[in-house]
Write an enzyme that holds these catalytic residues in place. Structure first.
Site, short mmCIF file in Angstrom:
data_model
loop_
_atom_site.label_atom_id
_atom_site.label_comp_id
_atom_site.label_asym_id
_atom_site.label_seq_id
_atom_site.Cartn_x
_atom_site.Cartn_y
_atom_site.Cartn_z
CD GLU A 35 -57.93 -37.12 -5.69
OE1 GLU A 35 -58.41 -35.89 -6.12
OE2 GLU A 35 -58.89 -37.98 -5.62
CE1 TYR A 36 -54.85 -38.47 3.71
CE2 TYR A 36 -55.50 -36.85 4.96
CZ TYR A 36 -55.64 -38.36 4.67
OH TYR A 36 -55.28 -39.49 6.08
CB SER A 82 -57.45 -34.19 13.29
OG SER A 82 -58.26 -34.21 13.90
CD GLU A 114 -56.36 -19.84 18.28
OE1 GLU A 114 -55.72 -20.57 17.30
OE2 GLU A 114 -57.85 -20.07 17.97
CE LYS A 116 -56.70 -27.18 10.07
NZ LYS A 116 -55.71 -27.47 9.89
CG ASP A 118 -50.61 -26.04 5.11
OD1 ASP A 118 -51.00 -27.18 5.41
OD2 ASP A 118 -50.80 -25.68 3.16
CE1 TYR A 224 -45.36 -16.35 14.31
CE2 TYR A 224 -45.15 -18.46 12.79
CZ TYR A 224 -45.31 -17.43 13.21
OH TYR A 224 -44.15 -16.04 12.89
CE LYS A 315 -57.87 -28.15 5.73
NZ LYS A 315 -57.73 -28.96 4.72
CB CYS A 408 -37.48 -18.40 -32.71
SG CYS A 408 -39.11 -17.80 -32.26
CB CYS A 411 -38.99 -15.21 -35.63
SG CYS A 411 -37.38 -15.39 -35.02
CB CYS A 426 -35.91 -16.25 -30.61
SG CYS A 426 -35.83 -15.69 -32.04
CB CYS A 432 -37.67 -12.22 -32.95
SG CYS A 432 -38.89 -13.65 -32.48
O1 I6G Z 1 -54.46 -28.74 14.35
C1 I6G Z 1 -54.87 -27.53 14.05
C2 I6G Z 1 -54.55 -26.42 13.83
C3 I6G Z 1 -55.04 -24.67 14.82
C4 I6G Z 1 -55.56 -27.40 15.50
C5 I6G Z 1 -56.17 -26.47 16.04
C6 I6G Z 1 -55.87 -24.89 15.82
O2 I6G Z 1 -56.16 -23.69 15.75
C7 I6G Z 1 -55.75 -22.26 14.94
N1 I6G Z 1 -56.73 -26.24 17.62
C8 I6G Z 1 -56.96 -27.32 17.65
C9 I6G Z 1 -58.54 -27.04 19.32
C10 I6G Z 1 -56.85 -28.35 17.49
N2 I6G Z 1 -55.86 -28.36 15.99
C11 I6G Z 1 -57.53 -29.65 18.01
#
Ligand code: I6G
Length: 673
Positions: A35-36, A82, A114, A116, A118, A224, A315, A408, A411, A426, A432
């Site tokens: 949502e954001y 970001s 790579e 991403k 969370d 990491y 994403k 229940c 039954c 139950c 049952c």
């Molecule tokens: O926020 C990030 C997550 C993962 C990143 C990122 C990333 O690389 C696997 N890489 C860069 C260059 C930046 N943020 C700015």
């Protein structure tokens, strides 16, 4: 028209600023990430289409959080930006095309790809190879000093190893709480009645931003790296991939999934592979990241206001969405467990439409503070069944309390919930319809009545065809009814009828086991049979009597009494006996010669030299009965430390009392003989 666009932009900015504070400053978002993301996306589009309303202070130009006052502030010498996002192969294709146009080259650039993670972005500053300072990203320019907390993360080296470590190097990466650790943390929190973390990202953020680093040290976080910020007096390779490998040589942790590829196909294949295999990774990821590998090309491409032009995140479909709880239904499982199920306004989460989610049990409903009509967050992580993870503070005056049923829904038998058990069940058992298949399969199983040829599939078929409702109905089956069943035929049907005849000769222990009384397994069924000798005696037994049986505690005793109190269970038992099930009479064990035969002991208080179960067993081995309550029939009370009401009652009734030492002496005196 323009006025209303301006209003929408201002409204969105206000909302986003508020959500930034909830998310980054308090680690407690009140809307889902999806949502954001949509609000940010909408704001950016409106600002692009109406540049006259775009201002540098718009939250669309910021990368994230504000700074908590309680941590000291750290200015990032090189801003921590970001990443831009793409959500589809078309958007990815546009991203690559834009790159190629800018680079004006005929060859496709290589991409370092790579996962991403969370988690929470942080910066680690090493000086002369020693971890000097760690900071969160904050708003990208100023973060929070979390050095003390970061030093408790086990896979972050305090000293870099090897040659050629630069004089000053800033490593950037992500702090996460691995999924297994997140699940264990939440299970323990639930047991302690504490609040759960909504997802591993919140868990990582909440754990890292503790003022007391002793708390962080107890949380299993991991780090990491994904890149390098500031660099002084150091030489690095010209490829991003090679740079990451060098970091690894210095002892810094990398994810295992970093690769080199090229073109839209290479990136899409990687994305698809990671999407399909994300469940096998130890950490949660919310997408993939593609970076132009050649550092010279990166420099050529540069940055747009808040993100590098040479990288983008791709994403995954959101795993969390918000929706409305329309109703709660109560499902009866095969073992009688009553599970509340949330009926939701259909919502698209993680690639599928969800309209139902398990609510587990009554405690979970209370923990979530859930009411019908509430706005809730639904999460569909990995392969896990969808879950309602939290209630959002959206006001709804029409919300309605959720009433847990007492009967229940299948039954109409009573629903029972024993103390110390989260699950309500139950009590219909053999009667049952929801539990029928499970009960009959258990009855037929090898360790119970051992009926050859009556496995899970055949039982399911017999129930589905309405040929049987209870285990007793098995004995009325005729060969003609069986032959036409799927994969049966005359030979198998005849064998089955013969197996049903053969099984009628059994033992009392196996018969007790076959009834499927909760908590009564093989060993307990045998103990019950040896103690009571007849089924009638067992049926009549009260809790106190049952507690005299080896290995039978309060919970088992309650389940047994409860089972034989249900008239529908008694009816099935009668029908089974009518069908001809029988067992040889059990001779009472030769107990007369044992020294404590006829004596009833009660154990109370805490024993320090032996476990209570061991004391009970030792007394029973000498022929004594061990009862759970004191009455005029009690011969002796063994009072351990802090004995309470049972001791007082024994004193009132003038019953002999010994302490634990007395019991030890008593047992030793018989050993000596
Ligand atoms: O926020 C990030 C997550 C993962 C990143 C990122 C990333 O690389 C696997 N890489 C860069 C260059 C930046 N943020 C700015």
């Amino acid at each position: 028209m323009t006025n209303s666009v301006k209003d929408t932009i201002l409204k969105l900015r206000e909302q986003i600023t508020l959500h930034n504070i909830h998310y980054h400053t308090h680690d407690s978002p009140i809307i889902t990430d999806a949502e954001y993301d949509r609000k940010i996306q909408q704001l950016r589009e409106l600002e692009q289409q109406n540049p006259q309303f775009d201002t540098p202070d718009s939250p669309s130009h910021k990368v994230g959080g504000t700074v908590l006052d309680t941590f000291s502030k750290v200015k990032h010498e090189i801003p921590m930006l970001s990443l831009g996002n793409v959500f589809s192969s078309e958007e990815l294709s546009d991203f690559i095309e834009r790159l190629n146009n800018r680079l004006n080259s005929t060859t496709e650039p290589l991409f370092c790809v790579e996962p991403k993670l969370d988690g929470l972005a942080i910066s680690l500053l090493y000086q002369q190879g020693i971890l000097f300072r760690a900071a969160t990203r904050g708003d990208g320019n100023v973060g929070e000093d979390v050095t003390h907390n970061v030093k408790t993360i086990r896979n972050i080296p305090h000293i870099l190893k090897g040659d050629n470590v630069p004089d000053t190097i800033e490593i950037r990466g992500e702090v996460v709480m691995p999924i297994a650790a997140f699940n264990t943390y939440n299970e323990k929190a639930t047991q302690k009645g504490e609040k759960n973390f909504a997802n591993p990202r919140n868990a990582a953020a909440g754990s890292l931003r503790q003022l007391d680093s002793k708390i962080t040290a107890k949380r299993p976080l991991a780090f990491y790296c994904y890149g390098i910020g500031l660099l002084k007096k150091g030489i690095l390779p010209n490829s991003h991939y090679q740079r990451l490998q060098l970091l690894k040589q210095w002892g810094l942790p990398l994810t295992n999934e970093i690769e080199i590829t090229t073109g839209i196909k290479g990136c899409m294949d990687y994305y698809q592979f990671m999407l399909e295999n994300r469940n096998t990774l130890p950490y949660e990821i919310d997408g993939t990241v593609y970076k132009v590998d050649d550092i010279a090309l990166q420099q050529q491409l540069g940055f747009i206001s808040r993100a590098p032009r040479w990288a983008t995140a791709h994403k995954f479909p959101a795993q969390e969405e918000q929706t409305v709880l329309l109703n709660v239904e109560f499902q009866v499982g095969r073992t009688g467990a009553i599970t509340p199920v949330a009926i939701l306004e259909p919502v698209f989460v993680g690639g599928v439409t969800i309209s139902r989610a398990s609510l587990h049990n009554q405690d979970e409903i209370e923990r979530l503070g859930l009411k019908i009509g509430d706005t809730v967050v639904v999460r569909r992580a990995a392969d896990v069944i969808p879950q309602v993870t939290r209630t959002l503070p959206v006001k709804n005056r029409q919300s309605k309390a959720i009433i847990f049923p007492v009967l229940c829904p299948v039954c109409n038998s009573e629903i029972e919930r024993f103390e110390d058990e989260a699950v309500a069940r139950c009590s219909g058992g053999l009667y049952c319809a929801a539990q029928r298949k499970e009960a009959i399969q258990y009855f037929c199983s090898r360790k119970a009545m051992n009926i050859d040829g009556l496995g899970e599939k055949v039982v399911d078929l017999l129930v589905d065809e309405n040929l049987i409702n209870t285990p007793a109905d098995l004995f009325n089956l005729k060969t003609e009814q069986l032959v036409d069943l799927e994969r049966m035929g005359p030979k198998k049907a005849e064998n089955l009828i013969q197996a049903l005849i053969n099984c009628k000769q059994t033992t009392l222990a196996k018969f007790i086991l076959s009834l499927g009384i909760r908590e009564v397994g093989e060993a307990t069924a045998k103990n019950l049979a040896e103690f009571f000798l007849t089924l009638d005696a067992l049926k009549q037994a009260d809790t106190e009597k049952l507690l005299e049986v080896d290995d039978v505690g309060e919970i088992v005793a309650k389940h047994v009494v409860y089972f034989f109190r249900q008239t529908h269970n008694l009816k099935v038992i009668d029908a089974l006996l009518q069908a001809g099930i029988q067992w040889p009479t059990i001779a009472a064990k030769e107990k007369q010669s044992l020294p404590l035969v006829g004596k009833t002991y009660v154990l109370t208080g805490t024993l320090t030299q032996m476990k209570r179960a061991a004391a009970k067993e030792a007394l029973q081995a000498l022929g004594a009965k061990v009862s759970g309550s004191v009455s005029a029939k009690t011969d002796c009370v063994v009072a351990g430390e802090s004995a309470g009401s049972k001791l007082s009652k024994a004193q009132e009734l003038n019953i002999p009392i010994i302490d634990e030492d007395g019991l030890v002496d008593l047992l030793a005196s018989f050993k000596a003989h």
